[in-house]
Design an enzyme around this catalytic site. Structure first.
Site, PDB file in Angstrom:
ATOM      1  N   LYS A  13       0.840  -1.216   0.000  1.00 28.97           N
ATOM      2  CA  LYS A  13       0.000   0.000   0.000  1.00 28.97           C
ATOM      3  C   LYS A  13       0.871   1.261   0.000  1.00 28.97           C
ATOM      4  O   LYS A  13       0.664   2.168  -0.790  1.00 28.97           O
ATOM      5  CB  LYS A  13      -0.929   0.020   1.235  1.00 28.97           C
ATOM      6  N   ARG A  88      -9.663   0.951   8.745  1.00 28.57           N
ATOM      7  CA  ARG A  88      -9.186  -0.388   9.068  1.00 28.57           C
ATOM      8  C   ARG A  88     -10.262  -1.220   9.744  1.00 28.57           C
ATOM      9  O   ARG A  88     -10.019  -2.363  10.108  1.00 28.57           O
ATOM     10  CB  ARG A  88      -8.005  -0.281  10.008  1.00 28.57           C
ATOM     11  N   ARG A 127      11.928  -5.748   4.967  1.00 29.74           N
ATOM     12  CA  ARG A 127      11.702  -4.333   4.622  1.00 29.74           C
ATOM     13  C   ARG A 127      12.703  -3.407   5.334  1.00 29.74           C
ATOM     14  O   ARG A 127      13.004  -3.577   6.506  1.00 29.74           O
ATOM     15  CB  ARG A 127      10.287  -3.909   4.997  1.00 29.74           C
ATOM     16  N   ARG A 160      11.554  -1.447  10.797  1.00 33.00           N
ATOM     17  CA  ARG A 160      10.461  -1.056  11.689  1.00 33.00           C
ATOM     18  C   ARG A 160      10.364  -2.008  12.878  1.00 33.00           C
ATOM     19  O   ARG A 160      10.549  -3.214  12.715  1.00 33.00           O
ATOM     20  CB  ARG A 160       9.130  -1.042  10.919  1.00 33.00           C
ATOM     21  N   ARG A 171      -0.211  -8.854  13.346  1.00 33.08           N
ATOM     22  CA  ARG A 171      -0.837  -7.808  12.511  1.00 33.08           C
ATOM     23  C   ARG A 171      -1.731  -8.437  11.456  1.00 33.08           C
ATOM     24  O   ARG A 171      -2.801  -7.917  11.134  1.00 33.08           O
ATOM     25  CB  ARG A 171       0.249  -6.951  11.839  1.00 33.08           C
TER      26      ARG A 171
END
Ligand code: AP5
Length: 221
Positions: A13, A88, A127, A160, A171
């Site tokens: 996203k 969300r 990431r 992160r 998550r």
């Protein structure tokens, strides 16, 4: 036009929103980025949100919705925006409809990026994010030219704190229970367009732009 990017963590996203907003010349509103900025600068909102984010849980609706409504109140969203990470859950989707109604606007289009669990875990475990400009990289899928350094601005890359495998799975579980119903909410409104996010970044982008062009024929792609 207001566009929502929906999809599980790691679907891409943020990556797609950055390119889309440049093409459409509208702001990118990422609730995750705004929350992380608040955490980094130690604001009261950041202090409240930090623990939820580190656990991979949703930050309470009233905090996030207030933040989004404040952002949508700025004049740069008058010609639209790309929402990434909001809404969300159904509560947030209804609050967003209401906030846009006050401005006499609606959501034009919802893009749903569908990604498999294996792809999500592989992407998020690798990431890297630029601490200065927020650009995304990946240790193997999209490595920076120089290890640990952002290609775009020379900033330092970091991982992160919620990108640990255990938190990623949490998550994902939160996404499936809380966010998946939002897909049906927009499907019922006939605003939803689904794309496989497992494909290459440029392939996903091209397919999204083809659909957006149908809604906005001023777009040059
Ligand atoms: P947020 O920051 O929104 O995280 P998320 O939704 O979990 O999504 P991600 O940012 O992890 O993934 P993405 O889909 O943007 O993927 P990306 O493009 O980075 O939220 C973080 C937290 O904040 C939440 O857990 C919650 O606590 C809180 N929060 C936020 N919004 C909230 C709300 N509305 N309500 C309550 N709480 C909220 O890509 C991932 C990686 O894959 C990158 O390395 C990228 O380079 C790579 N990649 C992307 N696309 C491709 C591709 N096509 N092929 C190969 N690699 C790719």
């Amino acid at each position: 036009m207001h566009i929502i990017l929906l999809g599980p963590p790691g679907a891409g996203k943020g990556t797609q929103a950055k390119v889309l907003t440049e093409k459409l010349r509208v702001p990118h509103i990422s609730t995750g980025d705004i929350l992380r900025q608040n955490v980094a600068s130690g604001t009261p909102l950041g202090k409240e949100a930090k623990d939820y984010m580190e656990r991979g849980a949703l930050v309470p609706d009233e905090l996030v919705t207030r933040m989004v409504i404040e952002r949508l109140g700025r004049a740069d969203t008058d010609h639209g925006c790309v929402l990434d990470g909001y809404p969300r859950n159904i509560n947030q989707a209804k609050a967003l409809d209401e906030a846009l109604k006050q401005k006499d606007e609606t959501i034009g289009l919802v893009i749903y990026l569908v990604a498999s669990e294996a792809v999500i875990v592989q992407r998020l475990c690798g990431r890297l994010v630029c601490s200065s400009c927020g650009a995304n990289f990946h240790v193997t899928n999209m490595p920076p030219k120089k290890a640990g350094i952002c290609d775009a601005c020379g900033g330092k890359l970091y991982q992160r704190s919620d990108d640990k495998e255990e938190t990623i799975r949490k998550r994902l579980a939160v996404y499936l229970s809380e966010s998946a119903p939002v897909v049906q909410y927009y499907e019922a409104q006939k605003k939803l367009h689904s794309f496989s996010a497992d494909e290459d970044v440029s392939v996903v982008l091209r397919k999204m732009l083809e659909v957006i062009k149908v809604y906005d024929d001023s777009l040059k792609v």
